[in-house]
Design a protein around this motif. Structure first.
Motif, mmCIF file in Angstrom:
data_model
loop_
_atom_site.group_PDB
_atom_site.id
_atom_site.type_symbol
_atom_site.label_atom_id
_atom_site.label_comp_id
_atom_site.label_asym_id
_atom_site.label_seq_id
_atom_site.Cartn_x
_atom_site.Cartn_y
_atom_site.Cartn_z
ATOM 1 N N MET A 1 81.170 -11.485 63.684
ATOM 2 C CA MET A 1 80.530 -11.752 62.379
ATOM 3 C C MET A 1 81.605 -12.101 61.370
ATOM 4 N N THR A 2 81.444 -13.226 60.711
ATOM 5 C CA THR A 2 82.422 -13.651 59.710
ATOM 6 C C THR A 2 81.719 -13.918 58.388
ATOM 7 N N SER A 3 82.460 -13.743 57.295
ATOM 8 C CA SER A 3 81.930 -14.042 55.964
ATOM 9 C C SER A 3 82.595 -15.302 55.447
ATOM 10 N N CYS A 4 81.812 -16.201 54.925
ATOM 11 C CA CYS A 4 82.311 -17.460 54.412
ATOM 12 C C CYS A 4 81.945 -17.559 52.937
ATOM 13 N N VAL A 5 82.678 -18.339 52.208
ATOM 14 C CA VAL A 5 82.378 -18.560 50.806
ATOM 15 C C VAL A 5 82.206 -20.052 50.571
ATOM 16 N N VAL A 6 81.075 -20.416 49.991
ATOM 17 C CA VAL A 6 80.788 -21.794 49.651
ATOM 18 C C VAL A 6 81.018 -21.955 48.155
ATOM 19 N N GLN A 7 81.902 -22.883 47.785
ATOM 20 C CA GLN A 7 82.226 -23.118 46.380
ATOM 21 C C GLN A 7 81.212 -24.079 45.774
ATOM 22 N N ARG A 8 80.715 -23.705 44.579
ATOM 23 C CA ARG A 8 79.711 -24.515 43.918
ATOM 24 C C ARG A 8 80.155 -24.845 42.499
ATOM 25 N N PRO A 9 79.532 -25.842 41.866
ATOM 26 C CA PRO A 9 79.915 -26.202 40.493
ATOM 27 C C PRO A 9 79.815 -25.016 39.544
ATOM 28 N N GLY A 10 80.640 -25.056 38.498
ATOM 29 C CA GLY A 10 80.635 -23.982 37.517
ATOM 30 C C GLY A 10 81.394 -22.759 37.956
ATOM 31 N N GLY A 11 82.221 -22.904 38.986
ATOM 32 C CA GLY A 11 83.001 -21.776 39.461
ATOM 33 C C GLY A 11 82.201 -20.742 40.233
ATOM 34 N N VAL A 12 81.019 -21.107 40.703
ATOM 35 C CA VAL A 12 80.171 -20.172 41.435
ATOM 36 C C VAL A 12 80.580 -20.129 42.904
ATOM 37 N N CYS A 13 80.687 -18.912 43.426
ATOM 38 C CA CYS A 13 80.960 -18.703 44.845
ATOM 39 C C CYS A 13 79.716 -18.119 45.504
ATOM 40 N N ILE A 14 79.326 -18.691 46.620
ATOM 41 C CA ILE A 14 78.181 -18.208 47.378
ATOM 42 C C ILE A 14 78.695 -17.583 48.673
ATOM 43 N N ALA A 15 78.417 -16.299 48.837
ATOM 44 C CA ALA A 15 78.842 -15.585 50.039
ATOM 45 C C ALA A 15 77.829 -15.817 51.157
ATOM 46 N N VAL A 16 78.328 -16.175 52.321
ATOM 47 C CA VAL A 16 77.485 -16.416 53.482
ATOM 48 C C VAL A 16 78.076 -15.666 54.670
ATOM 49 N N THR A 17 77.262 -14.861 55.330
ATOM 50 C CA THR A 17 77.690 -14.170 56.548
ATOM 51 C C THR A 17 77.195 -14.957 57.750
#
Length: 274
Positions: A1-17
């Motif tokens: 199981m790994t956690s990934c971070v998707v970078q989005r506009p406005g400096g938002v980070c979306i955590a995805v496992t």
């Protein structure tokens, strides 16, 4: 199981496992004030799939205080997660409550990325009563945080199905335990969810399953209207469970989900479809 971070506009980070695996991609989306943690049991029960669990913006390990809380922003996060973490794949979106709303809009916006849509205790009709969103915001703001410990949190929060998930998701600080979400963000988020989205629903092009719990939050009229406006939608009514049926009616929920993902909808499943 790994956690990934998707970078989005406005400096938002979306955590995805990412639970890994080589099977068809399934993306799980939690409800308001929850996180992907509450869907881990569901994810682990889908052994033949590659499951991505998304912490939606303002929730879980994703950015807590994003400026943009529009439905378009939530949809963009899901689309970005699929495109970046499963390029070339077609996913099935599975969402509960607010997550189901996000999933339905993402399916309407990008059917090319999807194999299907599953909505547990979700709807698109919205609400014209601003007191509903305000009431939720006031409730979350009323939490006497930081909680001293888990026992204090449970004493205040009660014993509903979602409470175990809320308590498990509390963040430890020097002063005690605090939620990973902000009450004002939750209110603004649900205000956007309460805008009716019938046009997108009626235009959906992907196979869709709508699941409702026996003791869920939607009336018979609400459920019937959803299907009337899109008759090709498969509807299943569970024999038990609350709005959080993924937690308190897990066995029935996962059985329906597995069979639909395999498109092996046996006749006994359809007996509960109205």
């Amino acid at each position: 199981m790994t956690s990934c971070v998707v970078q989005r506009p406005g400096g938002v980070c979306i955590a995805v496992t990412d639970l890994g695996g080589d099977g068809p991609v399934v993306v799980l989306l939690h409800g308001l004030a929850g996180s992907s943690r509450e869907l881990l049991r569901t994810a682990r029960a889908l052994q033949d799939h590659r499951v991505l669990l998304v912490d939606q913006r303002g929730h879980g390990a994703s950015t807590r205080l994003p400026d943009d809380l529009s439905r378009d922003a939530f949809v963009g996060d899901v689309v970005a997660a699929i495109e970046e973490l499963a390029p070339g794949s077609r996913a099935t979106l599975v969402g509960q409550s607010m997550g189901a709303h996000t999933a339905s809009l993402a399916a309407a916006a990008r059917p090319d990325l999807l194999e299907g849509l599953v909505m547990l205790e979700g709807h698109v009709s919205g609400s014209d009563d601003p007191r509903e969103a305000a009431g939720l915001g006031a409730y979350f703001a009323s939490w006497p945080v930081p909680f001293r410990d888990e026992a204090a949190a449970r004493e205040f929060l009660g014993d509903d199905a979602i409470v175990d998930a809320w308590v498990a998701d509390l963040q430890s600080t020097d002063d005690g335990l605090v939620p990973r979400f902000d009450a004002a963000v939750m209110q603004r988020t649900i205000e956007a969810v309460h805008e009716p989205r019938w046009d997108e629903w009626e235009a959906l092009q992907v196979p869709t399953l709508a699941i409702f719990a026996k003791h869920g939050m939607f009336s018979d009229a609400d459920k019937d209207e959803l299907i009337r406006r899109r008759p090709e939608t498969v509807r299943v009514d569970l024999s038990g469970g609350s709005h959080d049926a993924h937690l308190d009616a897990f066995d029935e929920w996962i059985d329906v989900l597995r069979r639909w993902l395999s498109r092996d909808q046996a006749s006994d499943s359809r007996t509960s479809v109205r």
